[in-house]
Structures are given as C-alpha cells and as structure tokens.
Enzyme design. Structure first.
Site, mmCIF file in Angstrom:
data_model
loop_
_atom_site.group_PDB
_atom_site.id
_atom_site.type_symbol
_atom_site.label_atom_id
_atom_site.label_comp_id
_atom_site.label_asym_id
_atom_site.label_seq_id
_atom_site.Cartn_x
_atom_site.Cartn_y
_atom_site.Cartn_z
ATOM 1 N N GLU A 163 0.791 -1.348 0.029
ATOM 2 C CA GLU A 163 -0.080 0.222 0.200
ATOM 3 C C GLU A 163 0.914 1.413 0.073
ATOM 4 O O GLU A 163 0.499 2.239 0.533
ATOM 5 C CB GLU A 163 -1.137 -0.049 1.076
ATOM 6 C CG GLU A 163 -2.187 -0.886 0.942
ATOM 7 C CD GLU A 163 -3.266 -0.658 1.855
ATOM 8 O OE1 GLU A 163 -3.454 0.544 1.994
ATOM 9 O OE2 GLU A 163 -4.192 -1.684 2.016
ATOM 10 N N HIS A 191 -2.352 -0.977 10.162
ATOM 11 C CA HIS A 191 -1.638 -2.345 10.317
ATOM 12 C C HIS A 191 -0.436 -2.335 11.227
ATOM 13 O O HIS A 191 0.369 -1.240 11.431
ATOM 14 C CB HIS A 191 -1.241 -3.030 9.192
ATOM 15 C CG HIS A 191 -2.490 -3.460 8.305
ATOM 16 N ND1 HIS A 191 -2.767 -4.677 7.847
ATOM 17 C CD2 HIS A 191 -3.567 -2.635 7.452
ATOM 18 C CE1 HIS A 191 -3.844 -4.797 7.173
ATOM 19 N NE2 HIS A 191 -4.279 -3.584 6.954
#
Length: 504
Positions: A144, A367
């Site tokens: 990402e 995360h």
C-alpha cells in the site's frame, strides 16, 4: 590472513568483532577494535592482509593512527560471508564447509499510504523511513505504497542503508508493492491476479489497484533467495464475504506462481497482507500447496500483540466496528518461508509493533508491522517431501476451496445472464425508437407525434443502459472464465493428490 567474524547477529557488532588470524602458530581468534572505525561493521575491518610481522591487533583499515599499515590483496582471497556467524572452530576447514549460519532480519508492513485518503500519510511515511534506517533490517517488504512519490521519498531516505530497491507497477494506481534490500537484487518479476473485485464497487476500489505478487531474486553468501511480496483482496464483511471466491483465486494463483518460479531457489520468503485469518481456507490452501511455514507459529521467541494480531482495536486508524467480533484483533499480515535443496530455515524471533510509534501519538499504519529473524543453515542432504496424512489433509483443503470457487462461479454466471438480458432489452428499446423515428419520417405515424425531448432522453437512456450492461456482461464473462479455469486446475490437482498414494 584475516577472516572476519561478526558475532551472534547480523550487523549487531559495529567497530569491533572477532578476527581469525593465520600465522605460523596456527589459527588464532582475537578481537578487532579501533576508535576511528566505530561506524564500520566488523566485517569491514576484516580485510584480507598479506602476512607480515605486524601485531595482530593492528587495524587493517588505513587510518591516521596506523599510517604504516597498507593493506594488500592476498594472492588467494577467502570471501567473507556477510551476516554469517562463524563459530570459533578447532579446524579452519570446519568453518568453511558446514558450520555456517546466515541470519536474516525481515520487516513487513502494510503502510496504508493512499494519497488524499489516508490520515497523516506523509508524516507516517517519514516515521517508517526513520525507523527502517535506525533498525537496519536486511529485507523490507512494504504494501500500500500507492504513491510513487512516497516510494521515491523512502528510497532517498533509505539509500544509505538499503542501496537496492524495486517498486512494482500495475493497475490504474499501481500495485502498492515495493522492496528494499541490503543485498543486490538480481532479478524481478510481477504477476497481476486475474480477478480483483468489481469495477462498480467504487467504495472499495480494489479493482483499480491491480493487486499483484512481486518477486525479487537475491543472492546472499551463495544462497539464492526468492522473495515474494503481495497484497490480496480485502474482506470488508466476514459474514457476507462477496469477495471470497476472488481471494481464493488469488491465493491459488499465488501458490501456483511460487511453486513454478521457486524451483531454482534455495530459500523462499513470502511477506504481505494476505487479508485472511490463519484458519481460513485460503491461507491453508496457500501453505499446504507451497509447503510454506508460518513464522509466527514456528518462532522460538515472540514479542508483540497478543496472538500475533496485526489489526488491533487500540490502533487509532482502525475501524472499531469491523473488529467488534474480535476484541484482541485479527492476524492478516504474514511472513512465510521454506527451505529448498540442502538448507534449513528456523525462525528465532518474531515481533510486531504494538500501536503507537515510540515517542509519537500515532502508529506507523493502521496495520502492525511484522519483524522476523530467520537463521538459515546448510544441512547434509536435501529435505524430502512430506507424504501421507499431509496430502490427505491437503486434498480436503483443495476440495473446500474448489467448493467456494464453484459458489462464486454460479454467482458470476447469474450476473452474466442478468447483465446480458439487460443489454438485450436496451437494444430492443433502441430498435423500437429507431422504427418509430423512421415511421415518423415516412409519414406513417398517425396523430400527434412523440415529443422530441422525451424521445431524445429515452434514446440516451437506452444507449447508456446498453453500454453499461454490455460492459458488465463482458466483465462477468471474463470472471466466469477465470473461475472456471481455477476450478479446473483445482480439480486436476485434487485428482493428482488422490492418485499419488496408489503410485507407491
């Protein structure tokens, strides 16, 4: 002759270390220390020198304090192995043949760096870069990183300690995958998954991302590593997971890609956001079909979030409502590995970050990062394949995955039929309008003609519906073909698994 020894861990000893000196009295272990070279790694101090009568503790790197020492290349060099800990042996030959341990430190993180959407993106990218530069891992696997500018900023910031890197490009806005390495990257390859969500699900956006798996090949101390980084389709709703068939197709393609590209490798490493719980059929299919081992399950020591969770409620960037069924969080980010040929891999330590970054009020991402320390050793003979109950369990997993893919296939066929019927109806409407227009032009229409404005709006509506329905019909046709192909591959794999015991 000097041989470098770094101590128990890679890069842990700076400015000092052990050295093996070859002299008339035999092999002698001594230390190397020098105040002017405190910023150099121990292996940098252990250069091969020509035999001389100099004292063994003189620094082999030229400096102002030792001007008389000018290192000369030996006629026959013994290559130093970066990151390899050499135990002081009784015989020099033992250290060169079988008593080598390569330590590798790996970092994996989904950075959540979506331009214009991710909160405090640039600040977090800077924090990630500072932390990576401070910790000096051997391999860094990121997901990402959607903006190439963010990648360029990281590359500029990390160039001193990670001189080799690669950014994988695919899809409309990219794959978001990149790798930073302390060791030279010999080759790269990208495979874009055949299914990746739906173009009309704009609120999720996975279809525009070009989810893929990237491969980099590196060679460390003569050991060939195939390093894979990937990011699979997100789940979004566990109770009604409309993307499960697509994620299973991705997991199967990932497993097949690893199987068919890793035959020349000695060690296989996979890191990434797999968006699957450890007990999900997709992760069991991936691990069973490739033989990959989970670093969390295999780690000798663990430190971090409970149960190794990488999406936790106390992270200020996570959506708390999605984690209500999981009070501790979920584990969807993995580091997986396996050894091929005559090597063994052991996970000595696994760590995760735990919320906010040190000294900051925000975490690195939504995360948690996963950090693994692996030890790779050469063994006497190649490891044999596992048979019997493992294959019986794998057959059950493949059957379960094939069933879920079949469910997705039937849903895609229904969607294809619905969009095809809609396209036919729109086409019929256009034909009727065309016939009415021709009749009016020929003077066959009786009474008041159809209002021109309404007629035009209806024609544009029919054209729009026709184009949209045709596009969706083509998309679902491709989806059906991909699901059919995956189901057929699974059927053949299942047949091979069921027939293999009878061959023996």
């Amino acid at each position: 002759m000097w041989f470098g020894y770094m101590g128990p861990c890679l890069g842990a000893s700076w400015g000092s270390g052990w050295a093996l000196r070859a002299g008339e009295e035999g092999m002698v272990w001594t230390t190397l220390e020098h105040p002017e070279h405190s910023s150099l790694p121990a292996f940098a101090l252990a250069r091969p020198l020509r035999r001389s009568s100099l004292a063994p503790r003189l620094c082999p790197v030229p400096c102002a304090s030792c001007p008389g020492l000018s290192p000369q290349p030996a006629p026959r060099r013994t290559p130093f192995l970066p990151g390899v800990a050499l135990r002081p042996p009784t015989k020099p030959q033992q250290a060169m043949e079988g008593d080598l341990t390569l330590q590798l430190r790996i970092f994996d993180l989904n950075c959540w760096a979506i331009r214009y959407l991710s909160k405090r993106r640039q600040e977090r990218i800077q924090l990630i870069g500072d932390m990576l530069r401070r910790e000096r891992f051997d391999l860094v696997l990121l997901q990402e990183v959607w903006s190439e500018q963010d990648y360029s900023d990281l590359k500029a910031r990390l160039g001193g300690c990670y001189p080799f890197s690669h950014y994988f490009r695919s899809g409309v806005i990219g794959s978001g995958l990149c790798v930073f390495s302390r060791f030279p990257i010999l080759d790269t390859l990208l495979y874009q998954y055949s299914l990746n969500g739906y173009p009309y699900m704009l609120q999720h956006g996975d279809w525009f991302c070009g989810k893929s798996v990237g491969l980099v090949v590196i060679k460390i101390s003569g050991i060939v590593f195939n390093v894979y980084v990937t990011h699979l389709h997100a789940e979004y709703c566990r109770e009604k997971d409309a993307y499960l068939p697509h994620r299973l197709v991705q997991a199967w393609e990932l497993a097949q890609f690893i199987r068919h590209t890793s035959k020349a490798a000695d060690v296989v490493l996979l890191g990434g956001d797999l968006n699957m719980h450890p007990e999900d059929v997709g992760i069991r299919l991936l691990r069973g079909w490739t033989g990959l081992r989970d670093a969390f399950a295999e780690a000798t020591r663990f430190e971090g979030c409970e149960d190794g969770c990488t999406l936790i409620p106390n992270n200020c960037f996570t959506v708390k409502t999605e984690l209500l069924p999981f009070p501790l969080g979920i584990r969807i980010d993995y580091i997986l590995y396996k050894a091929i040929s005559s090597f063994t891999v052991k996970c000595e330590e696994l760590k995760t970050t735990t919320g906010t970054a040190p000294g900051m009020d925000i975490p690195f991402s939504d995360h948690e990062a996963v950090m693994a320390t692996l030890h790779i050793r050469r063994q006497g003979q190649a490891a044999g394949a596992t048979l019997g109950t493992a294959e019986a369990m794998l057959a059950d997993v493949v059957t379960e995955a094939r069933t879920e893919v079949g469910v997705g296939l039937r849903a895609a066929q229904r969607q294809r039929y619905s969009t095809g019927r809609m396209a036919v109806l729109a086409l019929l409407l256009l034909l009727l309008q065309a016939a009415a227009a021709l009749g009016a032009l020929a003077g066959l229409a009786a009474g008041q003609p159809f209002p021109k404005l309404s007629f035009s709006l209806l024609a544009f509506l029919a054209i729009g519906v026709l184009l949209l329905a045709t596009g969706l019909h083509l998309f679902h046709t491709i989806e059906v073909k991909m699901l059919q192909g995956t189901e057929e591959q699974m059927r053949m794999a299942l047949r091979a698994l069921q027939e293999r015991p009878s061959d023996g």
